[in-house]
Write a protein that holds these residues in place. Structure first.
Motif, PDB file in Angstrom:
ATOM      1  N   UNK A  11       0.832  -1.206   0.000  1.00  0.00           N
ATOM      2  CA  UNK A  11       0.000   0.000   0.000  1.00  0.00           C
ATOM      3  C   UNK A  11       0.868   1.258   0.000  1.00  0.00           C
ATOM      4  N   UNK A  12       1.943   1.254   0.781  1.00  0.00           N
ATOM      5  CA  UNK A  12       2.834   2.401   0.817  1.00  0.00           C
ATOM      6  C   UNK A  12       3.580   2.569  -0.508  1.00  0.00           C
ATOM      7  N   UNK A  13       3.938   1.465  -1.128  1.00  0.00           N
ATOM      8  CA  UNK A  13       4.593   1.540  -2.435  1.00  0.00           C
ATOM      9  C   UNK A  13       3.668   2.198  -3.455  1.00  0.00           C
ATOM     10  N   UNK A  14       2.406   1.778  -3.485  1.00  0.00           N
ATOM     11  CA  UNK A  14       1.433   2.390  -4.408  1.00  0.00           C
ATOM     12  C   UNK A  14       1.234   3.867  -4.098  1.00  0.00           C
ATOM     13  N   UNK A  15       1.099   4.196  -2.809  1.00  0.00           N
ATOM     14  CA  UNK A  15       0.860   5.584  -2.412  1.00  0.00           C
ATOM     15  C   UNK A  15       2.021   6.479  -2.815  1.00  0.00           C
ATOM     16  N   UNK A  16       3.241   6.015  -2.541  1.00  0.00           N
ATOM     17  CA  UNK A  16       4.420   6.820  -2.864  1.00  0.00           C
ATOM     18  C   UNK A  16       4.574   7.003  -4.369  1.00  0.00           C
ATOM     19  N   UNK A  17       4.307   5.960  -5.125  1.00  0.00           N
ATOM     20  CA  UNK A  17       4.415   6.058  -6.587  1.00  0.00           C
ATOM     21  C   UNK A  17       3.405   7.057  -7.136  1.00  0.00           C
ATOM     22  N   UNK A  39       2.925  -3.899 -11.471  1.00  0.00           N
ATOM     23  CA  UNK A  39       1.524  -4.156 -11.157  1.00  0.00           C
ATOM     24  C   UNK A  39       1.376  -5.420 -10.317  1.00  0.00           C
ATOM     25  N   UNK A  40       2.120  -6.461 -10.688  1.00  0.00           N
ATOM     26  CA  UNK A  40       2.024  -7.733  -9.967  1.00  0.00           C
ATOM     27  C   UNK A  40       2.515  -7.589  -8.524  1.00  0.00           C
ATOM     28  N   UNK A  41       3.584  -6.820  -8.331  1.00  0.00           N
ATOM     29  CA  UNK A  41       4.095  -6.598  -6.977  1.00  0.00           C
ATOM     30  C   UNK A  41       3.084  -5.799  -6.158  1.00  0.00           C
ATOM     31  N   UNK A  42       2.522  -4.752  -6.749  1.00  0.00           N
ATOM     32  CA  UNK A  42       1.593  -3.892  -6.012  1.00  0.00           C
ATOM     33  C   UNK A  42       0.292  -4.600  -5.663  1.00  0.00           C
ATOM     34  N   UNK A  46       2.947 -11.117  -7.131  1.00  0.00           N
ATOM     35  CA  UNK A  46       4.372 -11.433  -7.171  1.00  0.00           C
ATOM     36  C   UNK A  46       5.019 -10.876  -5.911  1.00  0.00           C
ATOM     37  N   UNK A  47       6.004 -11.576  -5.340  1.00  0.00           N
ATOM     38  CA  UNK A  47       6.645 -11.063  -4.123  1.00  0.00           C
ATOM     39  C   UNK A  47       7.609  -9.924  -4.421  1.00  0.00           C
ATOM     40  N   UNK A  48       7.819  -9.072  -3.441  1.00  0.00           N
ATOM     41  CA  UNK A  48       8.846  -8.029  -3.531  1.00  0.00           C
ATOM     42  C   UNK A  48      10.090  -8.504  -2.803  1.00  0.00           C
ATOM     43  N   UNK A  49      11.193  -7.791  -2.975  1.00  0.00           N
ATOM     44  CA  UNK A  49      12.408  -8.134  -2.243  1.00  0.00           C
ATOM     45  C   UNK A  49      13.095  -6.849  -1.783  1.00  0.00           C
ATOM     46  N   UNK A  50      14.143  -7.008  -0.995  1.00  0.00           N
ATOM     47  CA  UNK A  50      14.841  -5.837  -0.452  1.00  0.00           C
ATOM     48  C   UNK A  50      15.423  -4.940  -1.540  1.00  0.00           C
ATOM     49  N   UNK A  51      16.096  -5.480  -2.592  1.00  0.00           N
ATOM     50  CA  UNK A  51      16.641  -4.589  -3.618  1.00  0.00           C
ATOM     51  C   UNK A  51      15.575  -3.713  -4.275  1.00  0.00           C
ATOM     52  N   UNK A  52      14.397  -4.265  -4.556  1.00  0.00           N
ATOM     53  CA  UNK A  52      13.336  -3.455  -5.153  1.00  0.00           C
ATOM     54  C   UNK A  52      12.916  -2.347  -4.200  1.00  0.00           C
ATOM     55  N   UNK A  53      12.692  -2.676  -2.935  1.00  0.00           N
ATOM     56  CA  UNK A  53      12.243  -1.666  -1.981  1.00  0.00           C
ATOM     57  C   UNK A  53      13.306  -0.592  -1.779  1.00  0.00           C
ATOM     58  N   UNK A  54      14.568  -0.994  -1.791  1.00  0.00           N
ATOM     59  CA  UNK A  54      15.642  -0.007  -1.646  1.00  0.00           C
ATOM     60  C   UNK A  54      15.682   0.938  -2.843  1.00  0.00           C
ATOM     61  N   UNK A  55      15.533   0.390  -4.061  1.00  0.00           N
ATOM     62  CA  UNK A  55      15.512   1.249  -5.264  1.00  0.00           C
ATOM     63  C   UNK A  55      14.290   2.156  -5.249  1.00  0.00           C
ATOM     64  N   UNK A  58      14.797   5.089  -3.011  1.00  0.00           N
ATOM     65  CA  UNK A  58      15.681   6.082  -3.626  1.00  0.00           C
ATOM     66  C   UNK A  58      14.951   6.881  -4.696  1.00  0.00           C
ATOM     67  N   UNK A  59      14.247   6.175  -5.579  1.00  0.00           N
ATOM     68  CA  UNK A  59      13.544   6.829  -6.687  1.00  0.00           C
ATOM     69  C   UNK A  59      12.423   7.729  -6.180  1.00  0.00           C
ATOM     70  N   UNK A  60      11.721   7.283  -5.143  1.00  0.00           N
ATOM     71  CA  UNK A  60      10.552   8.006  -4.656  1.00  0.00           C
ATOM     72  C   UNK A  60      10.879   8.962  -3.515  1.00  0.00           C
ATOM     73  N   UNK A  61      12.172   9.030  -3.157  1.00  0.00           N
ATOM     74  CA  UNK A  61      12.627   9.942  -2.095  1.00  0.00           C
ATOM     75  C   UNK A  61      11.770   9.786  -0.841  1.00  0.00           C
ATOM     76  N   UNK A  62      11.620   8.554  -0.405  1.00  0.00           N
ATOM     77  CA  UNK A  62      10.728   8.252   0.712  1.00  0.00           C
ATOM     78  C   UNK A  62      11.421   8.289   2.064  1.00  0.00           C
ATOM     79  N   UNK A  63      12.717   8.575   2.069  1.00  0.00           N
ATOM     80  CA  UNK A  63      13.438   8.583   3.336  1.00  0.00           C
ATOM     81  C   UNK A  63      13.656   7.195   3.916  1.00  0.00           C
ATOM     82  N   UNK A  64      13.643   6.190   3.044  1.00  0.00           N
ATOM     83  CA  UNK A  64      13.889   4.823   3.509  1.00  0.00           C
ATOM     84  C   UNK A  64      12.690   4.143   4.138  1.00  0.00           C
ATOM     85  N   UNK A  65      11.479   4.667   3.865  1.00  0.00           N
ATOM     86  CA  UNK A  65      10.272   4.137   4.511  1.00  0.00           C
ATOM     87  C   UNK A  65      10.056   2.654   4.218  1.00  0.00           C
ATOM     88  N   UNK A  66      10.170   2.282   2.951  1.00  0.00           N
ATOM     89  CA  UNK A  66       9.842   0.899   2.569  1.00  0.00           C
ATOM     90  C   UNK A  66      10.813  -0.106   3.188  1.00  0.00           C
TER      91      UNK A  66
END
Length: 266
Positions: A11-17, A39-42, A46-55, A58-66
């Protein structure tokens, strides 16, 4: 990982995007994912992983929230390397599990799980019980209204741990396997001792097929496990799955062998 935690991360990934004004295709290009994969991750297919959340952070300037949310999930009881597999397992429509040395985790009784986890003498009693509870929680996917199909292949040697201290425990465990095999969504196949050496003795592995048809795999060792959805790895493990499945007895023959094992205990 608990479902609520996984859903919160998505939910936070969708909101930030959305807040960044990016559609799934635009965001995907920035994190090196296709729009369909985003779309599948959101949506949780499909599962997410740490590298995706870290990227994404960075891209969404979330302050490391995810990644921070992921750390919370880790503190809830599972190591970071295992979280993507737990997510894939929870979302799977089919699970293929091979175990040459132990009863698969999704089919373990509480007593068997506790005995296996207690083999690690570095764990406190509290940590043992926490891990037992987490393992049993995973099994809930098999009893949900629309459960995944589970196909498990085990080596017959797993059934013949004849230490007298564990006699009652093993009888109960094998009886539990027989009961599980009666479920329409569970198939248990045993590789008989007569097969001798086979490729599966190299180690356990599991494959999960999501609602979108994509596969995720995990390979286990003494210290960690390695989830992967790489094309080459999946091809290799799929081929090995076909080999061990072909070495195993049929579903009915396996159940008959399980019943013979129970009767053989003095």
């Amino acid at each position: 990982m608990e479902e609520s935690t996984a859903d919160l991360i998505r939910a936070q990934l969708r909101r930030l995007r959305s807040a960044a004004g990016l559609n799934q295709e635009e965001f995907g290009k920035l994190v090196h994912y296709s729009a369909s994969m985003v779309s599948a991750v959101e949506t949780g297919t499909r599962p997410y992983d740490r590298p995706l959340l870290a990227r994404a952070d960075e891209v969404l300037a979330s302050g490391g929230l995810l990644v921070s949310l992921l750390r919370i999930a880790e503190r809830e009881g599972q190591p970071s390397w295992f979280l993507p597999w737990l997510d894939a397992e929870r979302l799977a429509r089919q699970l293929r599990v091979f175990q040459p040395t132990l009863i698969p985790a999704l089919l373990q009784t509480e007593g068997y799980a506790r005995a296996v986890i207690r083999c690690d003498d570095l764990l406190s009693d509290e940590e043992v019980e926490r891990r037992v509870a987490a393992r049993l929680d995973r099994q809930a996917i098999l009893a949900q209204p629309d459960p995944p199909q589970l196909i498990a292949v085990v080596d017959e040697a797993v059934l013949h741990r004849r230490d007298e201290r564990f006699r009652a425990l093993m009888v109960h465990q094998v009886e539990h396997l027989i009961a599980c095999a009666e479920r329409p969504n569970v198939s248990i196949h045993v590789i008989p001792l007569s097969v001798g050496l086979h490729i599966g003795l190299s180690g356990p592995f599991s494959l999960a097929r999501g609602a979108d048809g994509g596969w995720v795999a995990i390979m286990e060792n003494q210290l960690t496990a390695s989830p992967t959805d790489g094309e080459a790895d999946l091809a290799t493990l799929s081929a090995r799955w076909e080999t061990v499945r072909n070495e195993a007895l049929s579903r009915q023959q396996s159940v008959e062998l399980l019943k013979e094992v129970v009767k053989s205990w003095p």
